[in-house]
Design a protein around this motif. Structure first.
Motif, PDB file in Angstrom:
ATOM      1  N   LEU A 181       0.827  -1.212   0.000  1.00 19.55           N
ATOM      2  CA  LEU A 181       0.000   0.000   0.000  1.00 19.55           C
ATOM      3  C   LEU A 181       0.859   1.259   0.000  1.00 19.55           C
ATOM      4  N   ILE A 182       0.538   2.173  -0.912  1.00 18.99           N
ATOM      5  CA  ILE A 182       1.157   3.501  -0.859  1.00 18.99           C
ATOM      6  C   ILE A 182       0.057   4.563  -0.755  1.00 18.99           C
ATOM      7  N   VAL A 231      -9.545  -3.181   4.434  1.00 18.29           N
ATOM      8  CA  VAL A 231      -8.095  -3.181   4.260  1.00 18.29           C
ATOM      9  C   VAL A 231      -7.475  -3.318   5.647  1.00 18.29           C
ATOM     10  N   THR A 232      -6.622  -4.332   5.809  1.00 14.65           N
ATOM     11  CA  THR A 232      -6.067  -4.602   7.132  1.00 14.65           C
ATOM     12  C   THR A 232      -4.551  -4.711   7.048  1.00 14.65           C
ATOM     13  N   VAL A 277      -4.202   2.473   8.582  1.00 14.66           N
ATOM     14  CA  VAL A 277      -3.482   1.223   8.304  1.00 14.66           C
ATOM     15  C   VAL A 277      -1.984   1.388   8.013  1.00 14.66           C
ATOM     16  N   ILE A 278      -1.513   2.615   7.756  1.00 15.74           N
ATOM     17  CA  ILE A 278      -0.093   2.760   7.413  1.00 15.74           C
ATOM     18  C   ILE A 278       0.805   2.491   8.632  1.00 15.74           C
ATOM     19  N   PRO A 314       2.546  -3.485   3.812  1.00 12.27           N
ATOM     20  CA  PRO A 314       1.815  -4.658   3.305  1.00 12.27           C
ATOM     21  C   PRO A 314       0.408  -4.683   3.911  1.00 12.27           C
ATOM     22  N   VAL A 315      -0.609  -4.814   3.069  1.00 12.61           N
ATOM     23  CA  VAL A 315      -1.989  -4.881   3.572  1.00 12.61           C
ATOM     24  C   VAL A 315      -2.734  -6.053   2.946  1.00 12.61           C
ATOM     25  N   GLU A 316      -3.748  -6.514   3.673  1.00 11.73           N
ATOM     26  CA  GLU A 316      -4.613  -7.569   3.146  1.00 11.73           C
ATOM     27  C   GLU A 316      -5.950  -6.924   2.794  1.00 11.73           C
ATOM     28  N   ILE A 317      -6.473  -7.286   1.618  1.00 11.12           N
ATOM     29  CA  ILE A 317      -7.763  -6.736   1.195  1.00 11.12           C
ATOM     30  C   ILE A 317      -8.778  -7.858   1.102  1.00 11.12           C
TER      31      ILE A 317
END
Lengths: 437, 135
Positions: free
Chosen positions: B10-11, B58-59, B92-93, B109-112
């Motif tokens: 994620l950015i 988004v986690t 989430v950042i 890194p995120v999980e969607i």
């Protein structure tokens, strides 16, 4: 009848466009049209006229509702909070003029505050890098008149600085750049194919967070030394080609943004970008410039630079100025629970800080000075709306290339509203009384 | 119910819509429409098995947020997702500054996962509720 005010300075981004024309009503109370501004700048001017604008301070109540109070009460509340804190955090300072920043610094000195500006989540790492190894700099006028090689590294001016490309960096014809866009080669380095990349001659779609490697590879390529087949997701042929484009220019300017400052590596990425610029000066003339966001974040760095010797994260709690990014920076202080109250002016940490810091602000005594309703005002105990600086009050602001520009007042603020500077002056006077100075 | 999950990098950053809506008022629906979104590459949409404009959760290891998933406007960039800067992204950042003062806003890194029945909160409500520990 209406009247048109020429040469108005836009108080949105660090480009500080100074060619806006604003149409106001004859009595100077209503702002009707904004010409020459980008979509964001125009919105900023027009929103100051919103009918639902708050014009009086509000105090948060136990049940979550707001109680309207007078400015005198707001001044007393703010002065008491700051005077009774051991180590207040005074954050923001980027959307106001240098005059207000100067008064704020005096309050910081008397109360032993930590003064921090939005560079802390923007170009703070650039400032660290500049202090480490220096910077080959220039003005935007030089870019317009001389630059024939333009690099945008980890920044997207098409969205963040909408008129930057047309006023200074890509499209304008200058004294030595008479062909305008046709005479310039533009290189964009970004992990996404951004709208800025679409107008570039070369787009190097770098793997996110690999800036240091690619910068290093460019330095190798300048010397014609061997490279691995792929660096940071870019084939070596493209890197050699980009290096040749840069070396063959008469004047290279590298603009860099959050892609470099906020990715891992942080200040070290910028160290390396400055080293690339320094290397280029072996072959041609080159300069590098941070793409600064808030219109006067550069100004607050300049004001504190001459007052305290440091451009951000200035800790005055021991009676003299200390500076240690990572320790005296807002997010670190909040995460470590090291401040006992928060004062915000000219910024919105509620929207732009990581949530863990926002939660900490919500738990502390807090005051927010802002014309808008924002996530920061939503969690602060006192919200004081003030006049829009750059729209309803003038004052000095610094452009991203460190050029100070006097902004203009175009309309009157709603009746009875204070400016940042007036409010801070009153708070300062009251703190002096409380402290018996 | 679709339980597919994808992991992406994620950015965050500015968009012109983010800037305009921010200046227009962060309490207004336009700000939520501009920033309460995640831009996903078409190839990642295929992996997720979701339609465009669905709400997703988004986690990351730092938090979780519900936003609307839209197709990337400035792409392609497989494996990279984008939430415009604002309170949604900041849930989430990675807040760690690694001794520089600068949180790591880019490269988390995120999980969607799909979250069809959940709604995207507006900025003020999101921050208030999150501070009270209600989400």
């Amino acid at each position: 009848m209406t009247k048109t005010i020429p040469d108005v300075v836009c108080p949105f981004c660090g480009t500080l466009c100074d060619d806006l024309e604003v149409v106001v009503s004859d009595d100077g109370k209503q702002l009707l049209e904004v010409y020459n501004a980008c979509a964001i700048g125009a919105e900023k001017f027009l929103h100051s006229q919103a009918e639902d604008r708050l014009t009086r301070p509000r105090l948060a109540q136990e049940d979550g509702s707001w109680k309207e109070i007078g400015y005198e009460e707001a001044i007393e509340y703010t002065a008491q909070m700051l005077a009774n804190s051991k180590k207040p955090l005074m954050y923001g300072w980027s959307s106001t003029n240098c005059e207000a920043q100067g008064v704020g610094s005096e309050i910081g000195e008397i109360t032993g505050a930590v003064m921090d500006n939005t560079a802390t989540v923007c170009h703070g790492t650039s400032l660290i890098a500049v202090q480490d190894i220096g910077i080959p700099h220039c003005t935007l006028g030089e870019v317009k008149n001389r630059a024939d090689r333009v690099v945008f590294w980890g920044c997207n001016p098409a969205h963040a600085h909408p008129r930057h490309m047309s006023r200074y960096s890509i499209f304008p014809r200058g004294f030595f750049t008479g062909k305008g866009h046709k005479g310039r080669k533009v290189i964009v380095i970004d992990p996404r194919k951004t709208d800025t990349a679409n107008v570039a001659d070369v787009h190097l779609q770098i793997e996110q967070g690999r800036d240091y490697e690619l910068l290093d590879a460019l330095r190798v390529a300048f010397k014609g030394l061997p490279l691995p087949d792929v660096v940071a997701g870019i084939p070596k042929e493209q890197i050699y080609e980009a290096a040749e484009v840069l070396k063959s220019g008469r004047f290279v300017i590298i603009f860099f943004g959050m892609g470099v400052t906020q990715s891992l590596g942080k200040n070290h990425n910028i160290d390396e970008a400055i080293a690339v610029t320094r290397d280029l000066n072996e072959y041609t003339k080159a300069a590098i410039m941070p793409m600064r966001g808030h219109y006067n974040v550069t100004g607050s760095g300049a004001v504190w630079g001459w007052q305290f010797g440091f451009p951000f994260a200035v800790d005055l709690s021991r009676g003299f100025a200390r500076y240690n990014p990572g320790e005296t920076t807002s997010n670190d202080l909040l995460r470590r629970d090291e401040v006992d109250s928060v004062f915000v002016l000219g910024s919105d940490p509620g929207a732009h800080f990581p949530f863990s810091s926002v939660k900490k602000i919500s738990e502390l005594p807090s005051v927010c000075i802002d014309p808008h309703q924002t996530p920061t005002t939503a969690v602060c105990k006192l919200h004081v709306p003030v006049a829009f600086v750059g729209v309803e009050v003038g004052g000095c602001a610094y452009r991203m290339d460190n050029v100070p520009i006097e902004t203009r007042k175009v309309v009157d603020a709603p009746e009875g509203m204070m400016t940042d500077e007036e409010f801070l002056e009153k708070v300062l006077g009251r703190i002096k009384e409380i402290k018996g100075e | 119910m679709n339980t597919l999950a994808i992991t992406v990098n994620l950015i965050t950053g500015r968009t012109i819509q983010q800037g305009v809506s921010m200046e227009g008022g962060k309490e207004k629906p336009a700000y939520t429409a501009a920033c309460g979104i995640i831009e996903i590459d078409p190839s990642d949409f295929a992996k997720l098995g979701a339609y465009r404009n669905t709400t997703v959760r988004v986690t990351s290891e730092h938090g979780s947020v519900v936003v609307k998933a839209i197709e990337a406007t400035q792409g392609p960039h497989p494996g990279v997702a984008y939430i415009p800067m604002g309170p949604w992204a900041n849930q989430v950042i990675n807040p760690n500054t690694y001794s520089t003062g600068m949180p790591t806003f880019k490269g988390t890194p995120v999980e969607i996962t799909e979250a069809k029945n959940e709604t995207v909160l507006d900025s003020l409500e999101l921050v208030r509720k999150a501070c009270r520990g209600e989400i």
